[in-house]
Design a protein around this motif. Structure first.
Motif, PDB file in Angstrom:
ATOM      1  N   LEU A 299       0.828  -1.215   0.000  1.00 40.54           N
ATOM      2  CA  LEU A 299       0.000   0.000   0.000  1.00 40.54           C
ATOM      3  C   LEU A 299       0.860   1.262   0.000  1.00 40.54           C
ATOM      4  O   LEU A 299       0.509   2.259  -0.631  1.00 40.54           O
ATOM      5  N   SER A 300       2.011   1.210   0.679  1.00 42.51           N
ATOM      6  CA  SER A 300       2.848   2.420   0.707  1.00 42.51           C
ATOM      7  C   SER A 300       3.372   2.734  -0.699  1.00 42.51           C
ATOM      8  O   SER A 300       3.489   3.899  -1.095  1.00 42.51           O
TER       9      SER A 300
ATOM     10  N   SER B 134       0.248   9.678  -5.083  1.00 39.22           N
ATOM     11  CA  SER B 134       0.586  11.082  -4.790  1.00 39.22           C
ATOM     12  C   SER B 134       1.533  11.684  -5.836  1.00 39.22           C
ATOM     13  O   SER B 134       1.435  12.859  -6.163  1.00 39.22           O
ATOM     14  N   SER B 135       2.427  10.870  -6.398  1.00 36.94           N
ATOM     15  CA  SER B 135       3.406  11.448  -7.332  1.00 36.94           C
ATOM     16  C   SER B 135       2.960  11.406  -8.784  1.00 36.94           C
ATOM     17  O   SER B 135       3.618  11.971  -9.648  1.00 36.94           O
ATOM     18  N   PHE B 136       1.878  10.693  -9.050  1.00 35.88           N
ATOM     19  CA  PHE B 136       1.477  10.553 -10.454  1.00 35.88           C
ATOM     20  C   PHE B 136      -0.040  10.728 -10.627  1.00 35.88           C
ATOM     21  O   PHE B 136      -0.493  11.725 -11.199  1.00 35.88           O
ATOM     22  N   LEU B 137      -0.803   9.809 -10.080  1.00 35.85           N
ATOM     23  CA  LEU B 137      -2.242   9.795 -10.384  1.00 35.85           C
ATOM     24  C   LEU B 137      -2.960  11.040  -9.868  1.00 35.85           C
ATOM     25  O   LEU B 137      -3.793  11.620 -10.576  1.00 35.85           O
TER      26      LEU B 137
ATOM     27  N   THR C 260      -4.492  10.414 -16.045  1.00 36.69           N
ATOM     28  CA  THR C 260      -3.403   9.437 -15.922  1.00 36.69           C
ATOM     29  C   THR C 260      -3.990   8.132 -15.372  1.00 36.69           C
ATOM     30  O   THR C 260      -5.019   8.145 -14.700  1.00 36.69           O
ATOM     31  N   ARG C 261      -3.309   7.032 -15.640  1.00 32.24           N
ATOM     32  CA  ARG C 261      -3.679   5.738 -15.080  1.00 32.24           C
ATOM     33  C   ARG C 261      -2.421   4.968 -14.750  1.00 32.24           C
ATOM     34  O   ARG C 261      -1.379   5.181 -15.377  1.00 32.24           O
TER      35      ARG C 261
ATOM     36  N   ILE D 229       9.351   7.682  -7.655  1.00 35.41           N
ATOM     37  CA  ILE D 229       8.564   7.689  -8.895  1.00 35.41           C
ATOM     38  C   ILE D 229       8.602   9.067  -9.568  1.00 35.41           C
ATOM     39  O   ILE D 229       8.687   9.176 -10.791  1.00 35.41           O
ATOM     40  N   SER D 230       8.588  10.119  -8.747  1.00 40.16           N
ATOM     41  CA  SER D 230       8.557  11.480  -9.304  1.00 40.16           C
ATOM     42  C   SER D 230       9.785  11.756 -10.178  1.00 40.16           C
ATOM     43  O   SER D 230       9.712  12.502 -11.151  1.00 40.16           O
TER      44      SER D 230
END
Ligand SMILES: Cc1ncc(COP(=O)(O)O)c(C=O)c1O
Length: 431
Positions: free
Chosen positions: A36-37, A44-47, A53-54, A256-257
């Motif tokens: 989950l983390s 938070s960094s993409f969707l 976005t998906r 991810i960012s």
């Protein structure tokens, strides 16, 4: 989620020695909180950060009914690569429109299964496949959304075996104009398929973003070319997965960012300049979501000392439950779960029990005097371990246990000997 208390390793609140006793070893463990983390970081960094976005979980990393259910509940899409993965998703009623199908040799039966379940997208890997899909859609009087996976021709800083975006690759449609553009034209013109855009996957376990950025530049050129040639604006772009994780101290994974932000910035300004609406953007991470969320437990058996050369500590599993070290020299680290804070004073190699010299799980790891009966825990085994498990030497595939906040539950039963031979038949003349 990984803690040491009273010299014992705990995972998501569970005492790993108790788990080894209750479920036996070898054993796969997954922490739901760790999964989950990672999903939260993607959100938070993409969707949540970028509109339209998906994220599709690349199920090949670890696909079970449990993962399908969790991914569905968390609102992600699912990337499957075979009839078996698709079947798993269908069995738990995974929403069809959120499934996408990758793979370089989808069979007619697999394509039919995808069309019959009316999945959201098929990612076309070659021109032959495009023709099959159009034919099948015509026969079934149906339509399908398609993306084209291209081979962007970029190199990536990972092991050659897990590089997929370079030109000489079995994956994707090559950029050659006389191959790619006629195919795009065919897909745009066909009444049976709905061409959405382009997809790439440049490699796995990446710690820098150069391949993604380089491949995006290729896609930007294609977007422009397709607009000029066919007056068509693509609607979707899929950047694949490949975001690296921490296996050993040497790994320094990036958030991810770090991958997404430069891509989104470049794509946004490119679309503005071209005067088109930015296509929807999709990512397909696998390892990132489950890799660090899994650990494996083994019991140490024989210890073999070769004076002046090496000590082997053998475990009760090996390349049957984790083939990655044997397959492409993947590296892991671990500790003795019942001596978790003892001083590491002895260098050993952890060997598996398979009849294969390459069945060495970890070469040269320092441990506190390993002894027969110790429980050895290996970290970051959540991706491509269980999913690549096999029955070499007729060794059964271990069970999978989910842990969360001190509670545990079996999510895949361990195989037994009878399971392994249940499909075998004795020919008539030997009965
Ligand atoms: C098309 C595609 N998408 C996504 C992935 C997932 O890669 P990773 O687990 O490195 O994120 C792969 C891995 O091989 C892939 O081939």
């Amino acid at each position: 989620m990984i803690e040491i208390k009273n010299n014992i390793l705990y995972f998501d609140g569970c005492n790993t020695l108790d788990l080894a006793k209750e479920y036996g070893t070898p054993l796969y463990l997954y922490s739901e909180n760790l999964i989950l983390s990672k999903l939260n970081e993607i959100k938070s960094s993409f969707l949540n950060k970028y509109d339209n976005t998906r994220a599709a979980y690349a199920g090949k990393a670890f696909l079970t009914k449990y993962m399908c259910k969790l991914i569905e509940k968390e609102g992600l899409s699912l990337d499957v690569v075979s009839g078996g993965e698709l079947y798993t998703a269908i069995e738990v009623d995974f929403p069809a429109e959120r499934i996408e199908f990758n793979g370089n040799n989808k069979s007619i039966e697999e394509l039919e299964m995808a069309l019959d379940y009316n999945i959201g997208r098929i990612i076309v890997d070659n021109v032959y496949e495009l023709e099959r899909i159009i034919e099948l859609c015509r026969e079934k009087n149906t339509t399908s959304n398609l993306l084209f996976r291209i081979t962007p021709g970029v190199m990536s800083d990972t092991h050659d075996y897990i590089t997929t975006g370079k030109k000489d690759s079995k994956f994707g449609i090559p950029l050659d104009e006389d191959i790619l553009f006629p195919a795009v034209k065919k897909a745009i013109k066909s009444e049976y398929v709905n061409f959405l855009g382009f997809h790439f996957h440049v490699g796995s376990q990446l710690h820098n973003n150069l391949s993604h950025v380089g491949a995006l530049d290729v896609v930007l050129k294609l977007i422009e070319k397709v607009k000029i040639l066919f007056d068509f604006n693509i609607k979707e772009f899929n950047m694949g997965g490949g975001f690296g994780i921490k296996y050993t101290e040497e790994d320094d994974p990036m958030p991810i960012s770090y991958f997404v932000d430069p891509l989104m910035k470049r794509l946004d300004s490119f679309c503005q300049n071209l005067g088109i609406v930015r296509p929807s953007v999709v990512m397909e991470p696998g390892r990132f979501i489950v890799g660090e969320a899994g650990i494996q437990l083994y019991t140490i058996g024989s210890i073999k000392e070769i004076p002046g050369i090496r000590t082997y500590a053998s475990i009760d599993g090996g390349m049957t439950d984790n083939i990655r070290p044997g397959l492409y020299q993947a590296e892991y680290t671990g500790l003795i779960a019942n001596k978790a804070s003892d001083k590491s004073n002895k260098t050993v190699s952890i060997s598996g029990k398979c009849c294969e010299s390459t069945d060495i799980l970890i070469k040269n790891i320092k441990l506190p005097n390993p002894e027969s009966g110790d429980i050895f825990a290996v970290f970051s085994t959540g991706a491509y371990g269980y999913s690549m498990a096999n029955n070499y030497n007729k060794i059964p595939i271990p069970g999978v246990v989910l842990v969360k906040n001190g509670k545990s539950e079996l999510i895949v039963k361990p195989q037994n000997y009878a399971d392994m031979i249940s499909r075998e038949l004795i020919p008539k003349h030997l009965r």
